[in-house]
Design an enzyme around this catalytic site. Structure first.
Site, PDB file in Angstrom:
ATOM      1  N   GLN A  83       0.843  -1.193   0.000  1.00  0.00           N
ATOM      2  CA  GLN A  83       0.000   0.000   0.000  1.00  0.00           C
ATOM      3  C   GLN A  83       0.880   1.246   0.000  1.00  0.00           C
ATOM      4  OE1 GLN A  83      -3.114   0.142   2.932  1.00  0.00           O
ATOM      5  NE2 GLN A  83      -3.841   2.107   2.197  1.00  0.00           N
ATOM      6  N   PHE A  84       1.202   1.727  -1.198  1.00  0.00           N
ATOM      7  CA  PHE A  84       2.083   2.888  -1.313  1.00  0.00           C
ATOM      8  C   PHE A  84       1.482   4.145  -0.711  1.00  0.00           C
ATOM      9  CE2 PHE A  84      -0.542   3.708  -4.966  1.00  0.00           C
ATOM     10  CZ  PHE A  84      -0.487   5.089  -5.149  1.00  0.00           C
ATOM     11  N   THR A  85       0.154   4.193  -0.546  1.00  0.00           N
ATOM     12  CA  THR A  85      -0.476   5.399  -0.012  1.00  0.00           C
ATOM     13  C   THR A  85      -0.098   5.663   1.440  1.00  0.00           C
ATOM     14  OG1 THR A  85      -2.499   4.182   0.537  1.00  0.00           O
ATOM     15  CG2 THR A  85      -2.416   5.275  -1.621  1.00  0.00           C
TER      16      THR A  85
END
Length: 154
Positions: A78-80
């Site tokens: 989850q790069f966010t």
């Protein structure tokens, strides 16, 4: 590297209407990889997540680890988690690693957790995923370790 862990009674991740990973009692780990993250962060995170005493013992105290309870882990990229929301109203993701580097670090993290003796299920890197979970407690903890230079607020 940031790993948001949630103690769960069950969790699953779906891609294109197909469940690709599913666990029962254990941890859901959402993983964000930043620039400069490498094996030192992977090893520290895997050890910390596997050994963190956040499961209740017979007295109701958080005194048992994922390994102690023989729990499972669902690990989802989850790069966010690397979003910078200090300026404006739209998050900036400039701190997130490029996909090739992030995927390599993510896969290393998954392998390291498995080496700890944990049964691991995963999502699919860079896919659009739907994650379902039942947070137990609720218990949600952010783990963070980075070699990035500290930014000045702005």
């Amino acid at each position: 590297m940031k790993v948001l862990i949630q103690r769960v009674t069950r969790a699953s991740v779906t891609v294109d209407h197909q469940i690709v990973g599913k666990i029962n009692h254990g941890l859901l780990a959402l993983v964000g990889v930043g620039h400069g993250d490498g094996m030192p962060e992977v090893e520290w995170m895997a050890d910390k997540m596997s050994m963190l005493r956040i499961f209740e013992d017979e007295n109701g105290k958080m005194n048992r680890s994922l390994l102690d309870i023989r729990g499972e882990a669902l690990i989802v990229s989850q790069f966010t988690l690397l979003a910078d929301c200090r300026k404006g109203r739209r998050p900036a993701f400039t701190d997130a690693a490029l996909p090739e580097h992030a995927n390599a670090i993510y896969e290393s993290f998954v392998a390291q957790v498995r080496q700890q003796g944990v049964h691991v299920e995963t999502g699919i890197f860079a896919a659009s995923m739907q994650v379902e979970l039942v947070n137990d407690g609720p218990v949600t903890i952010m783990l963070e370790r980075t070699h990035m230079l500290e930014r000045t607020p702005g």
